[in-house]
Design an enzyme around this catalytic site. Structure first.
Site, PDB file in Angstrom:
ATOM      1  N   ASP A  99       0.845  -1.189   0.000  1.00 51.79           N
ATOM      2  CA  ASP A  99       0.000   0.000   0.000  1.00 51.79           C
ATOM      3  C   ASP A  99       0.880   1.239   0.000  1.00 51.79           C
ATOM      4  O   ASP A  99       1.372   1.683   1.043  1.00 51.79           O
ATOM      5  CB  ASP A  99      -0.931  -0.007   1.210  1.00 51.79           C
ATOM      6  CG  ASP A  99      -2.019  -1.072   1.105  1.00 51.79           C
ATOM      7  OD1 ASP A  99      -1.788  -2.089   0.416  1.00 51.79           O
ATOM      8  OD2 ASP A  99      -3.085  -0.881   1.712  1.00 51.79           O
ATOM      9  N   LYS A 173      -6.956   3.554  -2.976  1.00 52.91           N
ATOM     10  CA  LYS A 173      -7.328   3.464  -1.555  1.00 52.91           C
ATOM     11  C   LYS A 173      -7.529   4.856  -0.990  1.00 52.91           C
ATOM     12  O   LYS A 173      -6.778   5.778  -1.298  1.00 52.91           O
ATOM     13  CB  LYS A 173      -6.222   2.712  -0.805  1.00 52.91           C
ATOM     14  CG  LYS A 173      -6.408   2.612   0.707  1.00 52.91           C
ATOM     15  CD  LYS A 173      -5.248   1.822   1.319  1.00 52.91           C
ATOM     16  CE  LYS A 173      -5.250   1.859   2.829  1.00 52.91           C
ATOM     17  NZ  LYS A 173      -4.120   1.112   3.423  1.00 52.91           N
ATOM     18  N   LYS A 207     -10.369   0.522  -2.284  1.00 48.67           N
ATOM     19  CA  LYS A 207     -10.333   0.135  -0.878  1.00 48.67           C
ATOM     20  C   LYS A 207     -10.734   1.327  -0.021  1.00 48.67           C
ATOM     21  O   LYS A 207     -10.183   2.417  -0.163  1.00 48.67           O
ATOM     22  CB  LYS A 207      -8.934  -0.342  -0.478  1.00 48.67           C
ATOM     23  CG  LYS A 207      -8.812  -0.644   1.026  1.00 48.67           C
ATOM     24  CD  LYS A 207      -7.433  -1.180   1.404  1.00 48.67           C
ATOM     25  CE  LYS A 207      -7.276  -1.325   2.903  1.00 48.67           C
ATOM     26  NZ  LYS A 207      -5.969  -1.889   3.307  1.00 48.67           N
TER      27      LYS A 207
END
Length: 247
Positions: A99, A173, A207
């Site tokens: 990430d 995300k 996400k």
């Protein structure tokens, strides 16, 4: 709905951020890992220096739990070289998901080429090693127009440079959960920001991280189209209770 397979159980505080000693904080990390194994969550999201511990515990438990870690966390301001080096170390240690914090400040300042380059190079590294890559855009630091444009930028880079079979492995995300907002405004996923992300990142998955505190909120996010949810209260949410955390 098996909501546990949408949940990335998350613990990203350093010892100083948690107000603990290093030993105490490591104990909490191990507790989160064990809980994620026992609860059959999709993934445990931890700091890079904890990946090897998670790998050992997962192997010992013969678990299918995946390991995620954060790169250039939480500000995303480091050089491309730093991002790549930290990601390479995480891959070697056994991480499944990377990430990356996008350099959203550079994006806001108009340095689009820097952002394009880091997205391309880091995504290439992750996919070449069969990892899932997520780009944290830090929605609380962006206005609506910037959320739309940055989500679309990531999408366009991915669809222009990688095969369609890889699209499902590159997420956009929402948040780190560590961004400091003024006047207690949300610093994570909200319904309006997630809708904007989904509309502009598709076909890339999204996400939602930060701000999901109940089972009902998690289900609503999933119904919108979110594929993963990051939370430090995964068990609480999965059990239908209300979490007292913002991440």
């Amino acid at each position: 709905m098996n909501i546990r397979q949408y949940l990335d159980s998350t613990y990203l505080k350093t010892a100083s951020q948690a107000g603990l000693t290093e030993t105490e904080n490591k104990t909490i990390v191990r507790w989160f890992i064990k809980e994620a194994i026992d609860e059959h969550f999709k993934l445990i999201m931890i700091r890079p220096d904890q990946v090897t511990v998670a790998k050992e515990m997962i192997v010992e438990a013969n678990s299918k739990l995946q390991i995620g870690t954060v790169i250039d966390f939480p500000e995303g301001k480091s050089s491309l070289e730093f991002k790549l080096k930290e990601a390479e170390k995480a891959i070697a240690d056994g991480a499944d998901d990377l990430d990356f914090v996008c350099n959203y400040e550079a994006f806001k300042a108009g340095n689009t080429n820097l952002v394009k380059n880091e997205i391309l190079e880091c995504t290439q590294l992750g996919l070449a090693n069969h990892k899932v890559v997520k780009w944290i855009i830090e929605v609380a630091a962006l206005n609506n127009n910037e959320i739309v444009r940055l989500s679309a930028l990531i999408k366009n880079i991915v669809i222009s440079n990688f095969k369609e079979e890889n699209f499902a492995s590159v997420f956009v995300k929402s948040s780190t959960g560590f961004y400091k907002t003024e006047n207690n405004l949300p610093n994570g996923a909200t319904i309006p920001t997630i809708i904007m992300m989904i509309e502009n990142a598709a076909p890339l998955p999204v996400k939602a991280a930060g701000g999901v505190r109940t089972y009902e909120e998690a289900v609503e996010m999933i119904r919108l189209g979110v594929k993963r949810i990051g939370t430090s209260a995964a068990k609480t949410i999965a059990n239908g209770q209300v979490a007292d955390t913002q991440y």
